[in-house]
Design an enzyme around this catalytic site. Structure first.
Site, PDB file in Angstrom:
ATOM      1  N   PRO A 183      69.126  40.879 115.269  1.00 25.70           N
ATOM      2  CA  PRO A 183      70.008  42.011 115.614  1.00 25.70           C
ATOM      3  C   PRO A 183      69.493  43.327 115.019  1.00 25.70           C
ATOM      4  O   PRO A 183      68.971  43.346 113.901  1.00 25.70           O
ATOM      5  CB  PRO A 183      71.345  41.626 114.981  1.00 25.70           C
ATOM      6  CG  PRO A 183      71.255  40.175 114.664  1.00 25.70           C
ATOM      7  CD  PRO A 183      69.818  39.823 114.545  1.00 25.70           C
ATOM      8  N   LEU A 184      69.658  44.374 115.758  1.00 22.49           N
ATOM      9  CA  LEU A 184      69.154  45.689 115.340  1.00 22.49           C
ATOM     10  C   LEU A 184      69.750  46.126 114.012  1.00 22.49           C
ATOM     11  O   LEU A 184      69.078  46.750 113.184  1.00 22.49           O
ATOM     12  CB  LEU A 184      69.478  46.710 116.441  1.00 22.49           C
ATOM     13  CG  LEU A 184      68.472  47.850 116.581  1.00 22.49           C
ATOM     14  CD1 LEU A 184      67.077  47.300 116.863  1.00 22.49           C
ATOM     15  CD2 LEU A 184      68.906  48.818 117.663  1.00 22.49           C
ATOM     16  N   CYS A 185      71.041  45.782 113.777  1.00 19.40           N
ATOM     17  CA  CYS A 185      71.683  46.242 112.541  1.00 19.40           C
ATOM     18  C   CYS A 185      71.045  45.571 111.320  1.00 19.40           C
ATOM     19  O   CYS A 185      70.972  46.157 110.246  1.00 19.40           O
ATOM     20  CB  CYS A 185      73.189  46.018 112.579  1.00 19.40           C
ATOM     21  SG  CYS A 185      73.639  44.288 112.681  1.00 19.40           S
ATOM     22  N   THR A 186      70.566  44.315 111.488  1.00 19.09           N
ATOM     23  CA  THR A 186      69.861  43.651 110.393  1.00 19.09           C
ATOM     24  C   THR A 186      68.590  44.425 110.059  1.00 19.09           C
ATOM     25  O   THR A 186      68.287  44.696 108.898  1.00 19.09           O
ATOM     26  CB  THR A 186      69.515  42.200 110.780  1.00 19.09           C
ATOM     27  OG1 THR A 186      70.722  41.478 111.007  1.00 19.09           O
ATOM     28  CG2 THR A 186      68.727  41.506 109.677  1.00 19.09           C
ATOM     29  N   SER A 225      69.731  48.010 108.545  1.00 17.77           N
ATOM     30  CA  SER A 225      70.418  48.205 107.266  1.00 17.77           C
ATOM     31  C   SER A 225      70.356  47.029 106.300  1.00 17.77           C
ATOM     32  O   SER A 225      70.434  47.233 105.100  1.00 17.77           O
ATOM     33  CB  SER A 225      71.879  48.593 107.521  1.00 17.77           C
ATOM     34  OG  SER A 225      72.488  47.606 108.322  1.00 17.77           O
TER      35      SER A 225
END
Lengths: 538, 435
Positions: B207-210, B213
């Site tokens: 996932p992009l958020c992983t 951030s």
């Protein structure tokens, strides 16, 4: 001193060397240690018959950079060789086959050394080659081979503890048989990553308990972000404690209990958010069946623990001493040394790294304890910490190949063993329609084996030969068909079957030389009509 | 048992061993399909196409040349890289940078006299149906699922029930490390590559958020450098994954990020592996799989023994990392295969989805894996990726829901993708509300 300075300097940003570039795709499989083992290996191929399969094997070993090879081949190149062997051409006609093959193979990799025999410098026969050559790491020979040459190789193998590989390819059929000089344990078996998770959720140690408690003590009042980023290990540990409280101190161990426990986890996820759930709780629920398990002793390691090597303790390799130390560790702690890896899971970076370090620290402590025990078992010997750590890390997956004795079966390589296995295979075949198991390929082995020392034979001769070795087997219908199929080829190889078999043999030699991955024990039979193989211990 | 007669074609001495097997029936030969007197000549007159001149391709060319085929074509758009030399045995250090197809063809022609090998240094998609129609058998040694699906769809499309020559057996091989597979496809008759697509499920993306951030693994740091840092800083006009300077830039960025989060394990080799999606490859496994493919080609061309494909097993899985296992089985043809089936494949969708959500879902569904889908309903065009004018005209539909677009449960839609030429994938919408 130099080493200490190196480790304190930040990593130097240099790209890979030319050699690392060339071998990149294989270094990803067996790393620099495997490559070094290959590069110091010295192989002998005794080539006979139509001479295809051994050369295809060597091709697959020269390319990845085997150190040195030698080909012993008494044949002169004929027109028929050119229709089978890619490493011969029209210029080779009339010349020594070993010489042309060696020259063409060496073109594949300038880093490899090769030699061909008989040569003009006095090595006129196999006996003098074996007497004068640097020690061979492994020897391959192709059937049909002269019985006296075979016995020279067997004597050499016994004397120097050299693995021998017999290869026989004719028409659509082939087999190869690996004769290892003794028990062959492997530590670096490269198990599937998914199979390696060992989180010790049912026997957590104090540091892990403390960490999980710290993370989850206010679990119900944590803000949405923190709650949604609890690593699933801490979620499981927290709810396992709750479970125990309501179940008289017992863990969920049966399948039914685990399903109930999983429901408990699912119900604990918060749903008052945009996603209507929490990924970390989903991960926790999905991990229940696989990770909520008591420590166990895998069968491969149990075999190692129970095995008594023939050598005296002083003569044994460090593998056996470390195995004894791990056995003692297991007896004391009722668990193996911790592997120490933590699968990726939803968590904040800092928290995940902390968790990872808790597991790594425990793994290091366990390995250190094993090292101390090993040292106590064999005070005079130096043990390498890296070797002990690798063993501890891979302990659940170690394998023992070619363990002698045990089970009351006839010993591998004997006629009795072949008779026993043949009878068993024929019995299995009778119920194949019910069990849906593929039919045995032992008929192919029997038919090829009957031509181990003759260039070609009629189907009747082959069947007569089989009847002498395994009485009654020649009446089996599938044995008769296999004999006809072998007779059809008259000892000639098909290039495809030679290449396919050569690929399999090369894989096996790579596994044996690098001591990585798991080699066969001990015979692989291939059927090119049905495109399948079978491994039997013969 | 008396030895049956051998019927050689040209160069009888050279093909001594081959003729014993290909011109004489064995116990498993189907007598109705086999004529030993003509087989050698028939094979010599066949035209066979090899797709890919890499690890498998080099082996395929060698094996076919030594299986009696004399008219071989090979197609590959790639040039030789130094990392090919550990297995692609027709290439030498001095060949680095040259066309794989051309060097491979020339080498085998020189080594095996009498064999003609025609090289095509281009993409398979640049060739039309007339080109593929000239071959009797197609053998693939590819490293991309997309190219396999393209040739599979093309060969299925070419089948004309009334023209026997329009059925081109497709033999496909693939390897990864010590493992691999070989399969035989008789287009429209047996299970095709699209029927078997779920055996190659795409890797789940991080996932992009992983990445953005909460990185935890060295791979997350590398993907961050690749997906986020590169776009932000644009150190070079376009990312060239084969340019060491570009990889070094990504490596340095990933290393800094890993340092910041105290994540161990970022190396140059790992960076290269993640960015290029490198699959480990060795000569030995290529040797096994390519030979298994060519053995099937040989049996299909000669009928001297039954081949995989029909009526029983059509797929051989090979695994050599732990012991050696083969699993040879029959993969069933799927009636709802979007390429070779007659029925539309069911597609579970939420009627409240926007068309954009439907379009995006095609890329990740294991049974579809279409990255740039254009969609037509029975009566109207819903969304077209190209040409530009049509894209602009249909773009407003993307924000409408399936209901708003007038789609109904059980309605059939046709999906095309530039990666698969003229093939239209048929799907049947199955409405199901998400919870």
């Amino acid at each position: 001193m130099a080493e200490i300075v190196m480790s304190q300097t930040p990593p130097i940003l240099h790209g890979p060397s030319e050699k690392e570039k060339k071998y990149d795709r294989q270094l990803r499989l067996w790393a620099a240690s495997g490559q070094a083992a290959l590069e110091s290996a010295n192989l002998l191929l005794v080539n006979s018959g139509t001479g295809g399969v051994g050369i295809e094997t060597l091709k697959n070993l020269v390319l990845p950079g085997i150190g040195r090879f030698a080909i012993y081949d008494e044949a002169i190149v004929s027109e028929a060789d050119l229709g089978l062997n890619f490493f011969l051409d029209e210029d080779s006609l009339g010349k020594a086959r070993s010489q042309s093959l060696t020259a063409h193979l060496l073109e594949l990799n300038p880093e490899v050394q090769g030699a061909s025999y008989p040569d003009e410098e006095g090595v006129t026969d196999l006996q003098s080659l074996l007497a004068t050559s640097p020690m061979f790491t492994a020897i391959m020979y192709a059937h049909p081979i002269l019985p006296e040459q075979l016995s020279l190789l067997q004597t050499y193998g016994q004397l120097h503890k050299t693995p021998l590989v017999a290869i026989h390819s004719a028409g659509f059929y082939s087999y190869f048989k690996i004769n290892l000089p003794g028990d062959f344990p492997i530590v670096d078996t490269h198990p599937d990553e998914t199979a390696t998770t060992d989180l010790r959720l049912l026997s957590p140690w104090p540091e892990l308990v403390e960490f999980a408690k710290g993370m989850t003590k206010d679990i119900d009042t944590l803000d949405a972000y923190e709650h949604g980023h609890l690593p699933y290990v801490t979620i499981l540990l927290h709810y396992l404690e709750q479970w125990k409280e309501s179940h008289g101190g017992a863990y969920p161990l049966t399948y039914k209990e685990k399903i109930q426990f999983r429901k408990m986890i699912q119900a604990a996820a918060r749903t008052d958010n945009a996603e209507g759930g929490e990924e970390n709780f989903e991960e926790a629920a999905a991990a229940v069946l696989k990770t909520v398990v008591p420590p166990s002793l895998p069968s491969g390691l149990r075999e190692v623990f129970e095995y008594e090597p023939k050598e005296t303790i002083e003569e044994r390799s460090s593998f056996w001493i470390i195995a004894d130390a791990i056995k003692a560790f297991h007896a004391k702690h009722k668990a193996l040394p911790l592997r120490g890896n933590v699968p990726d899971m939803k968590a904040q970076s800092k928290v995940y790294i902390q968790l990872q370090n808790i597991y790594k620290t425990k793994a290091r402590q366990d390995a250190a304890e094993v090292l101390v025990t090993a040292q106590a078992l064999e005070p005079g010997r130096h043990f390498d910490l890296a070797e002990v750590e690798l063993f501890c890390k891979n302990a659940p997956f170690v394998k023992l190949i070619n363990a002698t004795g045990g089970g009351g079966n006839a010993s591998p390589g004997s006629v009795d063993r072949l008779r026993e296995v043949t009878a068993q295979e024929f019995t299995n075949d009778e119920s194949a329609e019910v069990t849906l198991a593929p039919l045995s390929l032992v008929p192919i082995y029997l038919a090829l084996q009957a031509t181990s020392h003759v260039v070609s034979a009629s189907a009747d001769d082959i069947l007569a030969g089989i009847a002498k070795v395994v009485p009654g087997a020649s009446d089996n219908e599938r044995v008769v068909s296999a004999a006809c199929e072998v007779a059809r080829a008259e000892g000639g190889e098909l290039h495809n079957i030679a290449a396919l078999t050569g690929g399999m043999v090369a894989q096996e030699l790579i596994k044996i030389i690098t001591k990585q991955y798991v080699p066969i024990d001990n015979t692989c039979i291939f059927d090119g009509i049905e495109s399948r193989c079978q491994v039997l211990r013969l | 048992m008396a030895t049956a007669e051998v019927y050689p074609a040209s160069e009888p001495e050279r093909w001594t061993y081959l003729d014993r097997v290909r011109t004489r029936a064995g116990p498993f030969t189907n007598p109705d399909a086999f004529d030993g007197t003509v087989v050698a000549e028939a094979v010599e007159n066949m035209k066979i196409l090899v797709i890919g001149a890499g690890g498998l391709g080099c082996e395929l060319l060698k094996n076919l040349a030594l299986s009696g085929f004399k008219n071989i074509h090979v197609i590959d758009m790639d040039t030789i890289d130094i990392s090919n030399l550990n297995r692609q045995f027709l290439f030498r250090q001095a060949d680095v940078g040259k066309s794989k197809a051309e060097v491979a063809a020339k080498f085998v022609e020189q080594r095996v006299k009498g064999v003609k090998i025609t090289a095509h240094n281009c993409k398979i998609q640049e060739k039309d149906e007339d080109f593929y129609m000239q071959f009797q058998i197609v053998v693939c040694g590819l490293d991309s699922i997309e190219a396999r699906r393209w040739i599979n769809a093309t060969l299925v499309n070419m089948v004309d029930e009334d023209v026997e020559d329009s059925y081109k057996p497709l033999i496909d091989g693939g390897t990864e490390g010590f493992k691999g597979q070989a399969r035989v496809i008789f287009p429209t008759v047996t299970s095709c590559i699209e029927c078997q697509l779920d055996m190659h499920a795409p890797r789940a993306a991080v996932p992009l958020c992983t990445l953005a951030s909460i990185p935890r693994q060295p791979e997350h740091c590398i993907e961050w450098a690749h997906v986020i840092a590169w776009d932000r800083e644009k150190p070079f006009p376009e990312l060239d994954k084969d340019d060491p300077e570009h990889i070094t830039w990504l490596y340095q960025k990933a290393l800094l990020r890993a340092h910041e989060f105290k994540i161990p394990g970022v190396t140059y080799a790992l960076t290269q592996g993640v960015v290029k999606n490198i699959i480990p490859a060795i000569a030995a496994t290529n040797s096994v799989i390519a030979a298994a493919c060519c053995n099937e080609a040989f049996k299909i061309a000669t009928n001297c023994a039954p081949s995989l494909g029909y009526p029983d097993a059509n797929y051989m899985m090979y695994s050599g990392n732990d012991n050696i296992y083969t699993y040879t089985f029959r993969h069933e043809k799927k009636d709802d295969c979007p390429v070779c089936g007659n029925l539309a494949r069911e597609l579970v969708v939420d009627p409240a989805w926007t068309l954009r959500e439907l379009v995006d879902s095609f890329a990740v569904r294991p049974e579809a894996q279409l990255k740039k889908p254009s969609i037509r309903a029975e009566s109207k065009t819903l969304y077209m990726q190209s040409p530009k004018s049509l894209e602009e005209k249909t773009r407003p539909n993307l924000d409408k829901t399936l209901i708003e677009l007038g789609l109904a449960n059980d309605e059939e839609i046709g999906v095309t993708d530039p990666a698969f030429a003229t093939v239209s994938f048929k799907f049947k919408l199955k409405f199901q509300k998400s919870e």
